[in-house]
Design an enzyme around this catalytic site. Sequence first.
Site, PDB file in Angstrom:
ATOM      1  N   HIS A  93     -19.336  35.193 -10.027  1.00 49.92           N
ATOM      2  CA  HIS A  93     -18.417  35.093 -11.152  1.00 49.92           C
ATOM      3  C   HIS A  93     -17.064  35.612 -10.665  1.00 49.92           C
ATOM      4  O   HIS A  93     -17.000  36.550  -9.861  1.00 49.92           O
ATOM      5  CB  HIS A  93     -18.911  35.911 -12.353  1.00 49.92           C
ATOM      6  CG  HIS A  93     -19.916  35.172 -13.200  1.00 49.92           C
ATOM      7  ND1 HIS A  93     -20.816  35.800 -14.026  1.00 49.92           N
ATOM      8  CD2 HIS A  93     -20.139  33.832 -13.338  1.00 49.92           C
ATOM      9  CE1 HIS A  93     -21.561  34.889 -14.644  1.00 49.92           C
ATOM     10  NE2 HIS A  93     -21.173  33.682 -14.230  1.00 49.92           N
ATOM     11  N   HIS A 133     -22.582  38.607  -7.351  1.00 50.08           N
ATOM     12  CA  HIS A 133     -22.777  37.236  -7.850  1.00 50.08           C
ATOM     13  C   HIS A 133     -21.441  36.497  -7.856  1.00 50.08           C
ATOM     14  O   HIS A 133     -20.385  37.099  -7.670  1.00 50.08           O
ATOM     15  CB  HIS A 133     -23.421  37.242  -9.228  1.00 50.08           C
ATOM     16  CG  HIS A 133     -22.588  37.851 -10.327  1.00 50.08           C
ATOM     17  ND1 HIS A 133     -22.144  39.155 -10.298  1.00 50.08           N
ATOM     18  CD2 HIS A 133     -22.121  37.323 -11.492  1.00 50.08           C
ATOM     19  CE1 HIS A 133     -21.453  39.412 -11.399  1.00 50.08           C
ATOM     20  NE2 HIS A 133     -21.409  38.310 -12.137  1.00 50.08           N
ATOM     21  N   HIS A 185     -17.709  48.417 -15.571  1.00 46.67           N
ATOM     22  CA  HIS A 185     -17.680  47.025 -16.041  1.00 46.67           C
ATOM     23  C   HIS A 185     -17.548  46.970 -17.563  1.00 46.67           C
ATOM     24  O   HIS A 185     -18.354  46.352 -18.264  1.00 46.67           O
ATOM     25  CB  HIS A 185     -18.940  46.275 -15.563  1.00 46.67           C
ATOM     26  CG  HIS A 185     -18.795  44.774 -15.579  1.00 46.67           C
ATOM     27  ND1 HIS A 185     -18.938  44.035 -16.732  1.00 46.67           N
ATOM     28  CD2 HIS A 185     -18.509  43.875 -14.615  1.00 46.67           C
ATOM     29  CE1 HIS A 185     -18.759  42.753 -16.464  1.00 46.67           C
ATOM     30  NE2 HIS A 185     -18.480  42.626 -15.176  1.00 46.67           N
ATOM     31  N   ASP A 229     -14.756  37.513 -11.668  1.00 45.27           N
ATOM     32  CA  ASP A 229     -14.355  38.928 -11.711  1.00 45.27           C
ATOM     33  C   ASP A 229     -15.031  39.759 -10.614  1.00 45.27           C
ATOM     34  O   ASP A 229     -14.777  40.953 -10.496  1.00 45.27           O
ATOM     35  CB  ASP A 229     -14.604  39.541 -13.106  1.00 45.27           C
ATOM     36  CG  ASP A 229     -16.033  39.397 -13.606  1.00 45.27           C
ATOM     37  OD1 ASP A 229     -16.739  38.473 -13.168  1.00 45.27           O
ATOM     38  OD2 ASP A 229     -16.447  40.224 -14.449  1.00 45.27           O
ATOM     39  N   HIS A 230     -15.875  39.118  -9.784  1.00 45.23           N
ATOM     40  CA  HIS A 230     -16.540  39.845  -8.694  1.00 45.23           C
ATOM     41  C   HIS A 230     -16.199  39.313  -7.311  1.00 45.23           C
ATOM     42  O   HIS A 230     -16.556  39.917  -6.309  1.00 45.23           O
ATOM     43  CB  HIS A 230     -18.066  39.832  -8.906  1.00 45.23           C
ATOM     44  CG  HIS A 230     -18.438  40.531 -10.169  1.00 45.23           C
ATOM     45  ND1 HIS A 230     -18.870  41.834 -10.212  1.00 45.23           N
ATOM     46  CD2 HIS A 230     -18.368  40.116 -11.457  1.00 45.23           C
ATOM     47  CE1 HIS A 230     -19.070  42.190 -11.475  1.00 45.23           C
ATOM     48  NE2 HIS A 230     -18.763  41.156 -12.245  1.00 45.23           N
TER      49      HIS A 230
END
Length: 303
Positions: free
Chosen positions: A63, A61, A265, A65-66
């Site tokens: 966001h 996705h 995570h 942090d990804h």
Amino acid sequence: MLDLCLLGTGGMMPLPYRWLTSLMLRYNGSSLLIDCGEGTQIAIREKGWSFRPIDIICITHFHGDHISGLPGILLAMSNSDRTEPLTMIGPKGLERVVKALRVIAPELPFEIKFIELTEPQQQIRLRGYVIDAFKVNHRVTCYGYSISIERAGMFEVDKAKQNDVPMRFWSRLQKGETIESDGRVYFPELVLGPARKGLKVTYTTDTRPTDSIVRNAKDSDLFICEGMYGEKGDVNNAVKYKHMTFEEAGRLAKQAGVKELWLTHYSPALNRPEQYIEDVRQIFQNSYPGKDKKSLELNFEES
Ligand SMILES: [Zn+2]
Ligand SMILES: [Zn+2]
């Protein structure tokens, strides 16, 4: 042989000694990366794996942090002299997001092909990987991925003879080729027994528990699942921010009948994930706290 490395285990932000959650798999000379937050390229270097064979990047996705580490990964790949096209898979809007990030990495010596996911469940076959993408439940559109390596059946001489397959085609058919000759089409199934058990790894992060996870993780050799919160009492936060507790991940592992669970995570506030692992093992025995660079080699079963 399929080998894999959980490059990092953090959520939200990279920390000293904890990179953001990302998984790299290698099979038959081709590498597949899932997610790349800030710092993932450093984690790859620490592991000592190369950038050049990365043929596929899957994004769960959009966001930060990804995906915020993507420009750096692309530049590292171009510094490794890659010229073969790269395939990127991710939610709808992927091409637009990557284009925006590439303002700072405009010139690359390789082409990027995009596969944007539009259905709740989609299968893509690439480079020997069977990639099953499935929608999960986060604050923005988010997908989990099951990566499988299929294994064909054994070669059966009797079957080949019964089906009148000329001997000169046997070895090519055994390797999976379909051959057309003298008006007849020969399929590998004419010389092979039933398919044998392959390898399967499921990765899902940034989601509440869903049926789609249980369905797709079914019988995985390894299930890598988010566990943002260790304490049971944090379930309210998990619901509010659309994440999971360790125990919720454990229940999914049990329902899906996986072989092994790795948690990942972690919230930046969670300092010692191993502290809570015994609670998860009450639910699903074969649970482990993921650690940065935790690696595994998976091989086909002896037949
Ligand atoms: Zn996240
Ligand atoms: Zn997220």
